[in-house]
Design an enzyme around this catalytic site. Structure first.
Site, PDB file in Angstrom:
ATOM      1  N   GLU A  82       0.824  -1.221   0.000  1.00  0.00           N
ATOM      2  CA  GLU A  82       0.000   0.000   0.000  1.00  0.00           C
ATOM      3  C   GLU A  82       0.856   1.268   0.000  1.00  0.00           C
ATOM      4  OE1 GLU A  82      -3.317  -0.136   2.741  1.00  0.00           O
ATOM      5  OE2 GLU A  82      -3.308   2.042   2.948  1.00  0.00           O
ATOM      6  N   LYS A 273      -7.203  -1.026  11.648  1.00  0.00           N
ATOM      7  CA  LYS A 273      -6.604  -1.444  10.364  1.00  0.00           C
ATOM      8  C   LYS A 273      -5.400  -0.554  10.057  1.00  0.00           C
ATOM      9  CE  LYS A 273      -6.145  -1.781   5.700  1.00  0.00           C
ATOM     10  NZ  LYS A 273      -5.344  -0.942   4.801  1.00  0.00           N
TER      11      LYS A 273
HETATM   12  C1  MEV Z   1      -5.935   2.822   5.110  1.00  0.00           C
HETATM   13  O1  MEV Z   1      -5.164   1.710   4.754  1.00  0.00           O
HETATM   14  C2  MEV Z   1      -5.888   3.037   6.613  1.00  0.00           C
HETATM   15  C3  MEV Z   1      -6.776   4.154   7.134  1.00  0.00           C
HETATM   16  O2  MEV Z   1      -8.118   3.950   6.710  1.00  0.00           O
HETATM   17  C4  MEV Z   1      -6.686   4.115   8.646  1.00  0.00           C
HETATM   18  C5  MEV Z   1      -7.653   5.033   9.352  1.00  0.00           C
HETATM   19  O3  MEV Z   1      -8.689   5.374   8.780  1.00  0.00           O
HETATM   20  O4  MEV Z   1      -7.342   5.382  10.501  1.00  0.00           O
HETATM   21  C6  MEV Z   1      -6.356   5.493   6.601  1.00  0.00           C
END
Ligand code: MEV
Length: 432
Positions: A82, A273
Protein backbone atom coordinates in the site's frame (compact mmCIF):
# COMPACT_ATOMS: atom_id res chain seq x y z
CA UNK A 1 23.45 1.57 14.54
CA UNK A 2 24.60 5.10 14.03
CA UNK A 3 21.40 6.80 12.86
CA UNK A 4 17.98 6.14 11.39
CA UNK A 5 17.91 9.63 9.88
CA UNK A 6 19.01 9.40 6.26
CA UNK A 7 18.12 12.67 4.51
CA UNK A 8 17.65 12.28 0.77
CA UNK A 9 17.22 8.48 1.00
CA UNK A 10 14.13 8.73 -1.18
CA UNK A 11 16.07 10.28 -4.06
CA UNK A 12 18.79 7.62 -4.27
CA UNK A 13 18.74 4.77 -6.79
CA UNK A 14 17.68 1.48 -5.17
CA UNK A 15 21.17 0.01 -5.10
CA UNK A 16 22.66 3.07 -3.43
CA UNK A 17 19.92 2.96 -0.81
CA UNK A 18 21.32 -0.40 0.25
CA UNK A 19 24.80 1.10 0.65
CA UNK A 20 23.37 3.91 2.74
CA UNK A 21 21.44 1.45 4.88
CA UNK A 22 24.49 -0.70 5.54
CA UNK A 23 26.48 2.38 6.47
CA UNK A 24 23.78 3.86 8.72
CA UNK A 25 23.11 0.52 10.44
CA UNK A 26 26.79 -0.33 10.78
CA UNK A 27 26.37 -3.71 9.09
CA UNK A 28 28.05 -5.26 6.07
CA UNK A 29 26.26 -4.83 2.76
CA UNK A 30 26.43 -8.62 2.37
CA UNK A 31 24.40 -9.00 5.58
CA UNK A 32 21.44 -7.13 4.13
CA UNK A 33 21.75 -7.87 0.41
CA UNK A 34 18.86 -10.35 0.75
CA UNK A 35 16.51 -7.36 1.10
CA UNK A 36 16.87 -7.12 -2.69
CA UNK A 37 14.54 -9.47 -4.54
CA UNK A 38 17.29 -11.08 -6.61
CA UNK A 39 19.07 -12.18 -3.43
CA UNK A 40 15.96 -12.97 -1.40
CA UNK A 41 13.90 -16.12 -1.15
CA UNK A 42 14.69 -18.56 -3.97
CA UNK A 43 12.23 -20.98 -5.53
CA UNK A 44 14.19 -23.96 -4.16
CA UNK A 45 13.91 -22.56 -0.63
CA UNK A 46 10.21 -21.89 -1.08
CA UNK A 47 9.85 -25.51 -2.15
CA UNK A 48 11.02 -26.59 1.29
CA UNK A 49 8.67 -24.20 3.04
CA UNK A 50 5.25 -25.04 1.59
CA UNK A 51 3.64 -27.82 -0.37
CA UNK A 52 3.12 -27.65 -4.14
CA UNK A 53 5.36 -24.57 -4.42
CA UNK A 54 5.59 -23.01 -7.87
CA UNK A 55 7.46 -19.84 -6.95
CA UNK A 56 7.47 -16.92 -4.56
CA UNK A 57 5.22 -13.87 -4.24
CA UNK A 58 7.04 -10.59 -3.81
CA UNK A 59 5.91 -7.44 -1.98
CA UNK A 60 7.62 -4.05 -2.00
CA UNK A 61 10.06 -3.70 0.90
CA UNK A 62 10.52 -0.12 2.14
CA UNK A 63 12.51 1.24 5.06
CA UNK A 64 10.85 3.10 7.91
CA UNK A 65 13.28 5.91 8.72
CA UNK A 66 13.73 8.20 11.73
CA UNK A 67 12.70 5.68 14.40
CA UNK A 68 14.11 5.86 17.91
CA UNK A 69 12.79 3.10 20.15
CA UNK A 70 13.85 3.07 23.79
CA UNK A 71 16.65 5.47 22.99
CA UNK A 72 18.01 3.33 20.15
CA UNK A 73 18.06 4.42 16.51
CA UNK A 74 16.50 1.74 14.34
CA UNK A 75 15.94 1.35 10.60
CA UNK A 76 12.75 -0.61 10.10
CA UNK A 77 12.11 -2.91 7.13
CA UNK A 78 8.45 -2.87 6.07
CA UNK A 79 6.90 -5.25 3.52
CA UNK A 80 3.70 -3.74 2.18
CA UNK A 81 1.94 -3.09 -1.10
CA UNK A 82 0.00 0.00 0.00
CA UNK A 83 1.34 3.44 -0.94
CA UNK A 84 1.90 6.04 1.80
CA UNK A 85 2.41 3.61 4.69
CA UNK A 86 6.22 3.68 4.75
CA UNK A 87 6.31 7.44 4.16
CA UNK A 88 3.62 8.05 6.79
CA UNK A 89 5.39 5.98 9.45
CA UNK A 90 8.76 7.60 8.68
CA UNK A 91 7.32 11.11 8.88
CA UNK A 92 5.57 10.45 12.17
CA UNK A 93 8.73 8.85 13.57
CA UNK A 94 10.47 12.11 12.70
CA UNK A 95 7.88 14.08 14.68
CA UNK A 96 8.18 11.63 17.57
CA UNK A 97 11.99 12.04 17.61
CA UNK A 98 11.59 15.57 18.85
CA UNK A 99 9.66 14.19 21.82
CA UNK A 100 12.35 11.57 22.52
CA UNK A 101 11.05 8.84 20.21
CA UNK A 102 9.06 5.79 21.29
CA UNK A 103 9.15 4.16 24.71
CA UNK A 104 8.19 0.51 24.53
CA UNK A 105 7.88 -2.27 27.09
CA UNK A 106 7.00 -5.95 26.96
CA UNK A 107 5.43 -8.30 29.44
CA UNK A 108 6.97 -11.77 29.86
CA UNK A 109 6.92 -13.85 26.64
CA UNK A 110 4.19 -16.12 27.96
CA UNK A 111 1.91 -17.90 25.52
CA UNK A 112 -1.29 -19.77 26.34
CA UNK A 113 -2.00 -23.32 25.23
CA UNK A 114 -5.59 -24.53 25.49
CA UNK A 115 -6.94 -28.00 26.18
CA UNK A 116 -10.66 -28.56 25.77
CA UNK A 117 -11.76 -31.30 28.16
CA UNK A 118 -15.14 -32.88 27.40
CA UNK A 119 -17.32 -35.63 28.94
CA UNK A 120 -16.53 -34.68 32.55
CA UNK A 121 -19.21 -35.60 35.08
CA UNK A 122 -18.19 -33.24 37.89
CA UNK A 123 -16.48 -30.13 36.53
CA UNK A 124 -15.62 -28.69 39.96
CA UNK A 125 -14.05 -31.93 41.18
CA UNK A 126 -12.07 -32.25 37.94
CA UNK A 127 -10.80 -28.65 38.30
CA UNK A 128 -9.67 -29.38 41.82
CA UNK A 129 -7.81 -32.51 40.78
CA UNK A 130 -5.98 -30.59 38.06
CA UNK A 131 -4.90 -27.94 40.57
CA UNK A 132 -3.80 -30.65 43.02
CA UNK A 133 -1.58 -32.16 40.33
CA UNK A 134 -0.39 -28.86 38.93
CA UNK A 135 3.28 -29.34 39.86
CA UNK A 136 3.60 -32.69 38.08
CA UNK A 137 1.71 -31.45 35.00
CA UNK A 138 3.98 -28.43 34.81
CA UNK A 139 7.09 -30.58 35.20
CA UNK A 140 5.88 -32.79 32.37
CA UNK A 141 5.22 -29.78 30.09
CA UNK A 142 8.53 -28.24 31.08
CA UNK A 143 10.48 -31.23 29.83
CA UNK A 144 9.06 -30.90 26.31
CA UNK A 145 11.54 -28.33 25.05
CA UNK A 146 14.99 -28.62 26.68
CA UNK A 147 16.38 -25.84 24.48
CA UNK A 148 13.75 -23.36 25.60
CA UNK A 149 14.40 -24.45 29.17
CA UNK A 150 18.13 -23.87 28.73
CA UNK A 151 17.40 -20.28 27.72
CA UNK A 152 15.16 -19.69 30.73
CA UNK A 153 11.77 -20.57 29.21
CA UNK A 154 9.36 -23.36 30.05
CA UNK A 155 6.00 -24.13 31.63
CA UNK A 156 4.94 -21.45 34.12
CA UNK A 157 1.39 -22.05 35.24
CA UNK A 158 -1.90 -23.85 34.76
CA UNK A 159 -5.33 -22.25 34.83
CA UNK A 160 -8.64 -24.06 34.81
CA UNK A 161 -11.70 -22.45 33.29
CA UNK A 162 -15.23 -23.76 33.18
CA UNK A 163 -17.23 -22.81 30.12
CA UNK A 164 -20.76 -22.87 31.52
CA UNK A 165 -22.66 -22.44 28.29
CA UNK A 166 -21.85 -23.61 24.79
CA UNK A 167 -23.72 -25.32 21.93
CA UNK A 168 -22.60 -28.66 23.42
CA UNK A 169 -23.18 -27.71 27.06
CA UNK A 170 -20.65 -27.05 29.81
CA UNK A 171 -17.05 -28.22 29.62
CA UNK A 172 -13.66 -27.57 31.11
CA UNK A 173 -10.74 -25.73 29.57
CA UNK A 174 -7.20 -26.06 30.83
CA UNK A 175 -4.74 -23.26 30.02
CA UNK A 176 -1.05 -24.03 30.01
CA UNK A 177 1.04 -20.89 30.40
CA UNK A 178 4.40 -21.31 28.70
CA UNK A 179 7.33 -18.92 28.58
CA UNK A 180 8.66 -19.20 25.04
CA UNK A 181 11.52 -16.68 25.34
CA UNK A 182 12.57 -15.53 21.83
CA UNK A 183 10.41 -17.97 19.89
CA UNK A 184 6.95 -17.25 18.53
CA UNK A 185 6.11 -20.31 20.53
CA UNK A 186 3.35 -22.10 18.65
CA UNK A 187 5.39 -25.27 18.20
CA UNK A 188 6.54 -25.54 21.79
CA UNK A 189 3.09 -24.83 23.19
CA UNK A 190 1.24 -27.17 20.82
CA UNK A 191 3.71 -29.95 21.54
CA UNK A 192 3.38 -29.43 25.29
CA UNK A 193 -0.43 -29.47 25.12
CA UNK A 194 -0.44 -32.65 23.06
CA UNK A 195 1.99 -34.23 25.52
CA UNK A 196 -0.20 -33.39 28.53
CA UNK A 197 -3.43 -34.69 26.99
CA UNK A 198 -3.25 -38.26 28.29
CA UNK A 199 -2.34 -37.21 31.84
CA UNK A 200 -5.19 -34.65 31.90
CA UNK A 201 -7.63 -37.35 30.78
CA UNK A 202 -6.42 -39.66 33.51
CA UNK A 203 -6.81 -36.96 36.18
CA UNK A 204 -10.21 -35.68 35.07
CA UNK A 205 -11.82 -38.81 33.69
CA UNK A 206 -12.74 -36.66 30.70
CA UNK A 207 -11.74 -36.61 27.04
CA UNK A 208 -9.18 -34.05 25.91
CA UNK A 209 -10.40 -32.85 22.55
CA UNK A 210 -8.57 -29.74 21.18
CA UNK A 211 -4.98 -29.10 22.20
CA UNK A 212 -3.81 -25.87 20.65
CA UNK A 213 -2.22 -22.48 21.24
CA UNK A 214 -4.48 -19.45 21.70
CA UNK A 215 -3.71 -16.49 19.46
CA UNK A 216 -5.17 -14.18 22.07
CA UNK A 217 -1.70 -13.79 23.58
CA UNK A 218 -2.89 -11.44 26.29
CA UNK A 219 -0.04 -12.38 28.62
CA UNK A 220 2.49 -11.38 25.98
CA UNK A 221 1.68 -7.71 25.53
CA UNK A 222 3.72 -4.98 23.95
CA UNK A 223 3.08 -1.43 25.00
CA UNK A 224 4.39 1.78 23.48
CA UNK A 225 4.04 5.46 24.19
CA UNK A 226 5.13 8.60 22.38
CA UNK A 227 4.74 12.33 22.90
CA UNK A 228 4.62 14.75 20.01
CA UNK A 229 5.42 18.35 20.97
CA UNK A 230 2.39 20.35 19.93
CA UNK A 231 4.44 22.75 17.80
CA UNK A 232 5.64 19.83 15.67
CA UNK A 233 2.06 19.13 14.66
CA UNK A 234 1.60 22.50 12.97
CA UNK A 235 0.99 22.00 9.33
CA UNK A 236 3.00 24.65 7.46
CA UNK A 237 1.52 27.36 9.61
CA UNK A 238 2.23 30.82 8.21
CA UNK A 239 3.30 29.30 4.91
CA UNK A 240 2.10 31.58 2.11
CA UNK A 241 1.33 28.45 0.10
CA UNK A 242 -1.29 28.06 2.78
CA UNK A 243 -1.70 25.03 5.04
CA UNK A 244 -3.89 26.51 7.71
CA UNK A 245 -3.47 24.01 10.57
CA UNK A 246 -2.02 25.03 13.92
CA UNK A 247 -0.42 22.45 16.20
CA UNK A 248 -3.30 22.78 18.68
CA UNK A 249 -5.86 22.24 15.93
CA UNK A 250 -4.10 19.13 14.66
CA UNK A 251 -3.69 17.77 18.21
CA UNK A 252 -7.36 18.29 19.03
CA UNK A 253 -8.42 16.92 15.65
CA UNK A 254 -6.42 13.74 16.31
CA UNK A 255 -7.98 13.33 19.76
CA UNK A 256 -11.46 13.79 18.27
CA UNK A 257 -10.66 11.24 15.57
CA UNK A 258 -9.50 8.76 18.23
CA UNK A 259 -12.67 9.36 20.27
CA UNK A 260 -14.70 8.26 17.24
CA UNK A 261 -12.81 4.93 17.18
CA UNK A 262 -13.06 4.55 20.95
CA UNK A 263 -16.85 4.81 20.78
CA UNK A 264 -17.83 3.25 17.46
CA UNK A 265 -17.35 -0.27 16.15
CA UNK A 266 -17.33 0.70 12.46
CA UNK A 267 -14.68 3.35 12.97
CA UNK A 268 -12.65 1.19 15.40
CA UNK A 269 -12.22 -1.48 12.72
CA UNK A 270 -10.72 1.06 10.30
CA UNK A 271 -8.67 2.80 12.98
CA UNK A 272 -7.13 -0.52 14.02
CA UNK A 273 -6.60 -1.44 10.36
CA UNK A 274 -4.43 1.66 10.13
CA UNK A 275 -2.38 0.44 13.12
CA UNK A 276 -2.04 -2.98 11.48
CA UNK A 277 -0.74 -1.34 8.28
CA UNK A 278 2.41 -0.57 10.23
CA UNK A 279 2.43 -3.64 12.46
CA UNK A 280 1.91 -6.23 9.71
CA UNK A 281 4.50 -4.65 7.43
CA UNK A 282 7.26 -5.32 9.99
CA UNK A 283 5.82 -8.66 11.06
CA UNK A 284 5.89 -9.83 7.43
CA UNK A 285 9.36 -8.41 6.74
CA UNK A 286 10.74 -10.38 9.67
CA UNK A 287 9.17 -13.68 8.59
CA UNK A 288 6.68 -13.73 11.45
CA UNK A 289 3.10 -15.01 11.43
CA UNK A 290 0.98 -11.95 10.64
CA UNK A 291 -2.30 -13.91 10.81
CA UNK A 292 -1.51 -14.72 14.43
CA UNK A 293 -0.80 -11.06 15.15
CA UNK A 294 -4.00 -9.95 13.39
CA UNK A 295 -6.11 -12.51 15.27
CA UNK A 296 -4.58 -11.51 18.61
CA UNK A 297 -4.96 -7.79 17.93
CA UNK A 298 -8.64 -7.88 17.10
CA UNK A 299 -9.55 -10.32 19.88
CA UNK A 300 -7.66 -8.06 22.31
CA UNK A 301 -9.51 -5.02 20.97
CA UNK A 302 -12.75 -6.78 21.95
CA UNK A 303 -11.54 -8.14 25.30
CA UNK A 304 -14.12 -6.21 27.32
CA UNK A 305 -16.98 -7.53 25.20
CA UNK A 306 -17.00 -4.47 22.95
CA UNK A 307 -14.58 -3.99 20.06
CA UNK A 308 -12.72 -0.70 20.41
CA UNK A 309 -9.56 1.20 19.50
CA UNK A 310 -6.23 -0.44 20.33
CA UNK A 311 -4.60 2.96 20.81
CA UNK A 312 -5.41 6.03 22.86
CA UNK A 313 -4.55 9.67 22.13
CA UNK A 314 -4.75 12.54 24.60
CA UNK A 315 -3.09 15.84 25.54
CA UNK A 316 -0.59 15.91 28.37
CA UNK A 317 -0.23 18.60 31.02
CA UNK A 318 2.05 20.63 28.73
CA UNK A 319 -0.50 20.54 25.94
CA UNK A 320 1.49 18.05 23.85
CA UNK A 321 -0.08 15.13 22.04
CA UNK A 322 0.53 11.76 23.63
CA UNK A 323 -0.31 8.39 22.22
CA UNK A 324 -0.30 4.87 23.58
CA UNK A 325 -0.75 1.47 22.01
CA UNK A 326 -0.98 -1.90 23.75
CA UNK A 327 -1.57 -5.19 22.00
CA UNK A 328 -0.51 -8.85 22.04
CA UNK A 329 2.73 -9.33 20.17
CA UNK A 330 3.64 -12.98 19.63
CA UNK A 331 6.69 -12.60 17.43
CA UNK A 332 9.92 -14.55 17.48
CA UNK A 333 13.46 -14.17 16.22
CA UNK A 334 14.35 -17.86 16.32
CA UNK A 335 12.69 -20.66 14.43
CA UNK A 336 10.28 -20.76 11.52
CA UNK A 337 10.66 -18.40 8.58
CA UNK A 338 12.61 -15.92 10.71
CA UNK A 339 15.59 -18.24 10.41
CA UNK A 340 14.95 -19.58 6.91
CA UNK A 341 13.79 -16.67 4.78
CA UNK A 342 16.94 -14.78 3.65
CA UNK A 343 15.14 -11.40 3.61
CA UNK A 344 13.77 -11.97 7.11
CA UNK A 345 17.29 -12.78 8.36
CA UNK A 346 18.55 -9.59 6.69
CA UNK A 347 15.65 -7.59 8.16
CA UNK A 348 16.54 -8.69 11.70
CA UNK A 349 20.19 -7.94 11.05
CA UNK A 350 19.35 -4.45 9.80
CA UNK A 351 17.36 -3.70 12.94
CA UNK A 352 20.05 -5.20 15.14
CA UNK A 353 17.49 -6.81 17.43
CA UNK A 354 18.82 -9.25 20.00
CA UNK A 355 15.53 -10.41 21.53
CA UNK A 356 11.94 -11.00 20.49
CA UNK A 357 10.90 -8.39 23.07
CA UNK A 358 13.03 -5.79 21.33
CA UNK A 359 11.43 -6.66 17.99
CA UNK A 360 7.97 -6.45 19.56
CA UNK A 361 8.77 -2.96 20.87
CA UNK A 362 9.78 -1.80 17.40
CA UNK A 363 6.66 -3.29 15.82
CA UNK A 364 4.25 -1.52 18.17
CA UNK A 365 6.18 1.73 17.67
CA UNK A 366 5.60 1.45 13.92
CA UNK A 367 1.92 0.64 14.59
CA UNK A 368 1.52 3.76 16.72
CA UNK A 369 3.38 5.92 14.17
CA UNK A 370 1.18 4.59 11.41
CA UNK A 371 -1.96 5.27 13.43
CA UNK A 372 -0.78 8.83 13.99
CA UNK A 373 -0.06 9.32 10.28
CA UNK A 374 -3.59 8.23 9.37
CA UNK A 375 -5.30 10.31 12.07
CA UNK A 376 -3.26 13.39 11.26
CA UNK A 377 -4.19 13.15 7.59
CA UNK A 378 -7.84 12.37 8.31
CA UNK A 379 -8.12 15.21 10.83
CA UNK A 380 -6.66 17.72 8.38
CA UNK A 381 -6.45 17.49 4.60
CA UNK A 382 -7.95 14.03 4.22
CA UNK A 383 -6.29 10.80 3.20
CA UNK A 384 -6.43 11.09 -0.57
CA UNK A 385 -3.93 13.90 -1.03
CA UNK A 386 -0.99 11.97 0.44
CA UNK A 387 -2.08 8.82 -1.33
CA UNK A 388 -2.52 10.50 -4.64
CA UNK A 389 0.89 10.47 -6.33
CA UNK A 390 1.92 6.90 -5.39
CA UNK A 391 -1.56 5.64 -6.08
CA UNK A 392 -1.47 7.42 -9.44
CA UNK A 393 1.74 5.57 -10.33
CA UNK A 394 0.11 2.24 -9.51
CA UNK A 395 -2.90 3.11 -11.64
CA UNK A 396 -0.61 4.22 -14.48
CA UNK A 397 1.20 0.87 -14.35
CA UNK A 398 -2.16 -0.95 -14.28
CA UNK A 399 -3.12 0.98 -17.42
CA UNK A 400 0.01 -0.35 -19.16
CA UNK A 401 2.45 2.54 -18.65
CA UNK A 402 6.14 1.60 -18.62
CA UNK A 403 9.40 3.49 -17.97
CA UNK A 404 9.07 7.28 -18.21
CA UNK A 405 5.39 6.99 -19.13
CA UNK A 406 4.59 6.03 -15.52
CA UNK A 407 5.64 9.42 -14.13
CA UNK A 408 4.05 11.30 -17.03
CA UNK A 409 0.70 9.59 -16.73
CA UNK A 410 0.72 9.84 -12.91
CA UNK A 411 1.64 13.53 -12.92
CA UNK A 412 -1.14 14.32 -15.38
CA UNK A 413 -3.71 12.50 -13.23
CA UNK A 414 -2.54 14.29 -10.08
CA UNK A 415 -2.74 17.63 -11.93
CA UNK A 416 -6.30 16.77 -12.92
CA UNK A 417 -7.01 15.65 -9.30
CA UNK A 418 -8.51 12.44 -10.67
CA UNK A 419 -6.86 9.06 -10.39
CA UNK A 420 -8.75 6.49 -12.43
CA UNK A 421 -7.77 3.77 -14.83
CA UNK A 422 -9.91 5.15 -17.68
CA UNK A 423 -8.20 8.52 -17.35
CA UNK A 424 -4.78 6.83 -17.26
CA UNK A 425 -5.64 4.96 -20.45
CA UNK A 426 -6.79 8.18 -22.11
CA UNK A 427 -3.54 9.96 -21.14
CA UNK A 428 -1.55 6.97 -22.45
CA UNK A 429 -3.29 7.25 -25.81
CA UNK A 430 -2.61 11.00 -25.99
CA UNK A 431 1.08 10.32 -25.33
CA UNK A 432 1.35 7.81 -28.18
C1 MEV B 1 -5.93 2.82 5.11
O1 MEV B 1 -5.16 1.71 4.75
C2 MEV B 1 -5.89 3.04 6.61
C3 MEV B 1 -6.78 4.15 7.13
O2 MEV B 1 -8.12 3.95 6.71
C4 MEV B 1 -6.69 4.11 8.65
C5 MEV B 1 -7.65 5.03 9.35
O3 MEV B 1 -8.69 5.37 8.78
O4 MEV B 1 -7.34 5.38 10.50
C6 MEV B 1 -6.36 5.49 6.60
Amino acid sequence: MTTSRIPGFYNLPLDERLDKLAEAAGVARADIIALQTAHGLMDEQADHMVENAVGTFALPLGIGLNFIVNGREVLVPMAIEEPSVVAGASFMAKLARSGGGFTASMSAPEMIGQMQVLDIKDLMAASLRLYEHKAELLAEADAVDPLLKKFGGGARDLEVRIIEESPIGAFLVLHLIYDVRDAMGANAVNTACEKLGAHVEELTGGRVHLKILSNLADRRLAKVQCTIPVKELAFGEGDPAGHPYSGEQVRDGIIEAWAFAAADLYRAATHNKGIMNGVDAVVIATGNDWRAIEAGAHAYAARDGRYTSLSTWSRDTQGNLTGELEMPMAVGIIGGATKVHPAAIAALKLMGVQTAAELAGIIVSVGLAQNLAALRALATEGIQRGHMSLHARQVAIAAGAVGDQIEQVAAQMVAEKTVRIDLAERIMKSLQ
